[in-house]
Scaffold this active site. Structure first.
Site, PDB file in Angstrom:
ATOM      1  N   GLU A  67      39.840  46.148  35.813  1.00 22.27           N
ATOM      2  CA  GLU A  67      38.989  45.843  37.045  1.00 22.27           C
ATOM      3  C   GLU A  67      38.452  44.306  37.150  1.00 22.27           C
ATOM      4  O   GLU A  67      38.381  43.925  38.262  1.00 22.27           O
ATOM      5  CB  GLU A  67      37.840  46.996  36.897  1.00 22.27           C
ATOM      6  CG  GLU A  67      36.834  46.886  38.111  1.00 22.27           C
ATOM      7  CD  GLU A  67      35.374  47.207  37.628  1.00 22.27           C
ATOM      8  OE1 GLU A  67      34.453  46.643  38.426  1.00 22.27           O
ATOM      9  OE2 GLU A  67      35.181  47.934  36.811  1.00 22.27           O
ATOM     10  N   ASP A 125      39.447  42.260  40.233  1.00 20.74           N
ATOM     11  CA  ASP A 125      38.650  41.604  41.160  1.00 20.74           C
ATOM     12  C   ASP A 125      38.758  40.177  41.351  1.00 20.74           C
ATOM     13  O   ASP A 125      38.655  39.861  42.492  1.00 20.74           O
ATOM     14  CB  ASP A 125      37.170  41.806  40.413  1.00 20.74           C
ATOM     15  CG  ASP A 125      35.976  41.221  41.419  1.00 20.74           C
ATOM     16  OD1 ASP A 125      35.689  41.719  42.359  1.00 20.74           O
ATOM     17  OD2 ASP A 125      35.413  40.183  40.745  1.00 20.74           O
ATOM     18  N   ASP A 129      36.167  50.512  42.320  1.00 18.10           N
ATOM     19  CA  ASP A 129      36.606  49.828  40.817  1.00 18.10           C
ATOM     20  C   ASP A 129      38.083  50.227  40.452  1.00 18.10           C
ATOM     21  O   ASP A 129      38.871  49.351  39.861  1.00 18.10           O
ATOM     22  CB  ASP A 129      35.798  50.375  39.591  1.00 18.10           C
ATOM     23  CG  ASP A 129      34.219  49.874  39.665  1.00 18.10           C
ATOM     24  OD1 ASP A 129      33.897  48.862  40.496  1.00 18.10           O
ATOM     25  OD2 ASP A 129      33.192  50.401  39.046  1.00 18.10           O
ATOM     26  N   GLU A 172      40.538  47.864  42.313  1.00 18.54           N
ATOM     27  CA  GLU A 172      40.688  46.791  41.547  1.00 18.54           C
ATOM     28  C   GLU A 172      41.558  46.566  40.167  1.00 18.54           C
ATOM     29  O   GLU A 172      42.212  46.043  39.874  1.00 18.54           O
ATOM     30  CB  GLU A 172      39.221  46.194  41.413  1.00 18.54           C
ATOM     31  CG  GLU A 172      38.357  45.821  42.789  1.00 18.54           C
ATOM     32  CD  GLU A 172      37.047  45.134  42.575  1.00 18.54           C
ATOM     33  OE1 GLU A 172      36.630  44.488  43.404  1.00 18.54           O
ATOM     34  OE2 GLU A 172      36.547  45.547  41.413  1.00 18.54           O
TER      35      GLU A 172
END
Length: 231
Positions: free
Chosen positions: A47, A51, A120, A123
């Site tokens: 994640e 991101d 989450d 990502e």
């Protein structure tokens, strides 16, 4: 393990060379904590990576495709695309919560359907695609599922503030009426309706009152004949 992700891989348009990356991307930390006798890794590191990749790819796309926008306008537009609602909506459409690994407790309390977790997971999936196939595969995934219909995504992100501005210009009092609240505490569904003075606006449904209000505002704006002047 051979065919369990076939539907998901077909949906995202990417087939993993090393399925371990996808396993990790779908593993919530609660599942890791529950399986103490087995060495597992949760999606948190993926994640983190996803991101950063998402911000880069989105920024690059907007920079190239919106040459007339200022830095501030690009920042606001990027925020509307990578917000929790948008990413969780895509993750829900891809059924990431259904494929995900959760502890019994987390699953019972609605973790697989929680916007923050689904965001989450989107990502982490991007991070997994990057680790398995590189930046171009990640770019294809982001452009296919996120960087489309950008104007509508931006409209949704700004819908409550834009509707408030519209109501003020029309000298009307804007309010949101809760029509229904259904489901268990961990998986509530709210139905909200917009009111401007005594005029009834559109209805919105969401898993929180805030998201239902935002959807109601978006639906109202979208339906207004004057919406072109509002945007």
């Amino acid at each position: 393990m051979t065919n369990k992700y076939d539907e998901l891989e077909n949906s995202i348009g990417y087939h993993f060379k090393d399925i371990k990356h996808l396993d990790i991307a779908l593993t919530h930390k609660s599942y890791v904590n529950e399986k103490t006798c087995v060495r597992l890794e949760s999606y948190e590191r993926y994640e983190f990576l996803g991101d950063a990749i998402l911000e880069y790819l989105t920024s690059e796309f907007l920079f190239k495709n919106y040459p007339d926008k200022t830095e501030g306008e690009l920042t606001k537009l990027r925020a509307s695309l990578v917000c929790e609602f948008t990413l969780s909506k895509i993750a829900r459409e891809l059924k990431l919560g259904i494929y995900g690994y959760f502890s019994k407790g987390e699953r019972h309390t609605g973790g697989p359907n929680r916007d923050s977790i689904l965001c989450d997971m989107f990502e982490s999936l991007l991070g997994a695609i990057y680790m398995d196939g590189g930046i171009e595969c990640g770019r294809s995934f982001v452009e296919t599922f996120l960087l489309t219909d950008i104007e509508h995504k931006q409209l949704f992100y700004d819908s409550k503030s834009m509707l408030q501005e519209y109501a003020q210009k029309q000298d009307k009092k804007l309010s949101y009426i809760l029509l229904e609240e259904n489901g268990p505490d961990h998986n509530k569904e709210f139905k909200v309706q917009v009111m401007m003075d005594d005029k009834i606006g559109a209805v919105g449904v969401g898993h929180s009152r805030k998201s239902a209000e935002q959807m109601a505002a978006y639906n109202t704006l979208y339906g207004l004949k004057q919406s072109i002047s509002v945007l």
